[in-house]
Design an enzyme around this catalytic site. Sequence first.
Site, PDB file in Angstrom:
ATOM      1  N   GLU A 196       8.321   2.145 -13.219  1.00 45.21           N
ATOM      2  CA  GLU A 196       9.312   3.213 -13.010  1.00 45.21           C
ATOM      3  C   GLU A 196      10.114   2.775 -11.795  1.00 45.21           C
ATOM      4  O   GLU A 196       9.594   2.744 -10.681  1.00 45.21           O
ATOM      5  CB  GLU A 196       8.578   4.536 -12.789  1.00 45.21           C
ATOM      6  N   GLU A 242      21.883   0.620  -5.879  1.00 47.61           N
ATOM      7  CA  GLU A 242      21.111   1.790  -5.479  1.00 47.61           C
ATOM      8  C   GLU A 242      21.021   1.839  -3.953  1.00 47.61           C
ATOM      9  O   GLU A 242      20.627   0.870  -3.320  1.00 47.61           O
ATOM     10  CB  GLU A 242      19.701   1.736  -6.075  1.00 47.61           C
ATOM     11  N   CYS A 250      14.573   8.391  -7.211  1.00 48.31           N
ATOM     12  CA  CYS A 250      14.973   7.312  -8.135  1.00 48.31           C
ATOM     13  C   CYS A 250      16.060   7.769  -9.098  1.00 48.31           C
ATOM     14  O   CYS A 250      16.906   6.985  -9.489  1.00 48.31           O
ATOM     15  CB  CYS A 250      13.759   6.789  -8.887  1.00 48.31           C
ATOM     16  N   LYS A 269      -2.708   2.167  -4.604  1.00 49.86           N
ATOM     17  CA  LYS A 269      -2.172   1.495  -3.411  1.00 49.86           C
ATOM     18  C   LYS A 269      -0.918   2.270  -3.024  1.00 49.86           C
ATOM     19  O   LYS A 269       0.158   2.046  -3.564  1.00 49.86           O
ATOM     20  CB  LYS A 269      -1.836   0.040  -3.744  1.00 49.86           C
TER      21      LYS A 269
END
Length: 500
Positions: free
Chosen positions: A270, A401, A304, A196
């Site tokens: 992750e 973040e 990331c 997906k």
Amino acid sequence: MVVDSTSGPGPSVSRFLVRDPALWIGGKCVAAESGEDFEVIDPASGRPIAVAARGGAADIDKAVRAARTAFEAAAWRDLSAGSRAQLLWRYADVIEAHAQELAELEVLNNGMPIGFAQWSIAASANWLRHYAGLAGRLAGRHNSAAVSGDGQRFHAYTAPEPVGVVGLITPWNGPIAGFMIKVAPALAAGCTCIVKPAENTPLTALRLAELASQAGIPDGVLNVVTGFGDAGAALVDHPGVDKISFTGSTETGKSVLRAAANHIKRTTLELGGKSPCIVFDDADMDRAIPGAAQAIFANSGQVCFAGSRLYVQRASFDRVVEGVAAIAASLRIGSGLDTGNAVGPMISDRQRQRVVDYIAMGKAEGGEVVAGGRPLDRDGFFIEPTVFTNLASSARIVREEIFGPVVVATPFDDLEEVAALGNDTNYGLGAGIFTSHLAKAHSLAARLRAGNVWVNCYGVTHPAMPFGGFKESGLGREFGEEGFAAFLETKSVFVDLGGL
Ligand code: ADP
């Protein structure tokens, strides 16, 4: 900062863009059950470039059935390791033969500089070959001596087996790499997959699935359902899916983990990061300054493990900050299709606005902008690489973040202090250390609570080395033996030899 004119894609990409929207299930294009679709946007222009099918729970169910049938079929299950490896090699070759087309499609949909797209295609082919080799080395253990004795005798062994049908949910920041880091080990382990892809970037996943078919991977082994978070949630919730491997935000990762708990579904996560990049006075500054800049500005900070917190030992603070700010100001911003550009757009208007809001918040928190700080007044979702100083470690811009090209630089005095500063976060994905002092490098590497530590470099990955996060940056590992084992179950078999 210089802005270019936008270049266009080649003819094979143009043909792919105008086709009817479809999912890829059971080895063919299939319309979404709902008949709904959504626009795919080029972030460098802000304009639609294609239409994708909006898959939902019914399509996920169809894909899971196709994947289950393929998993049970002899054509996949009974392949020898050699034949499986050969298929993966062929897939790698087909990808390389379509490298230019894939690179253009990736850049058009994601905005990244084409060099990064080319790297991720070459890397994807290499990962397939790496895992092709591992497929032949899968072996259990023989343990008869340990379990026998005291009048009992067994032949006992372990058998690694594919975990089954796996749901692979990928993010938009590196669509091809994010696809293959999961698909390559899953296929090598003998799993069948439903991918997906992120709603912003559905295109290259569809093309990669077609190319898998072209390479001879059996129908139903690799399916792609494009769509939004509801399609991802349906995949996590489907009882026919044995494992979920998810890459995305920590917030969504938490909800994936909660939903997976209903089925005790194997889960690899992750997630996000707020990674420190640490420069000591004794560092080779010709490496440290460009290294710290690349750590945050590569892929416009939409990484990331981006080094979004820069810590510099006090005597070198001004020099390093000036150096990083000078690089920020010199990076050419524009369409990733133009090889002269180093910084592409944010993925979406929403993401650009998020970065703009964080920059405003950083200023309100007392931060000083020493480079960048503004969105570009042009089409597309561009924003200047930005360097902040003068922020307390409690500031939101230091803790949260951003997923954009924004770094906060802070001075430190010694190793003890920077170890504490580096670890002062809920995340634990990456950390960079620049120093010429060997003992300092290893001592600090041992102290930092992060899954990946880079010394005198930043962001290096390799399929033989596990990648993943401590704390809220994730669960489990991709790559390495750990990443391969995540697509396997271990079975223990006991054969009673006592009758003789
Ligand atoms: P972002 O907020 O940057 O878009 P997300 O973590 O939400 O990042 O998205 C990563 C991937 O997870 C995408 O493919 C997205 O469609 C998918 N996703 C979003 N919400 C869910 C959910 N509740 N369950 C499973 N997948 C989801």
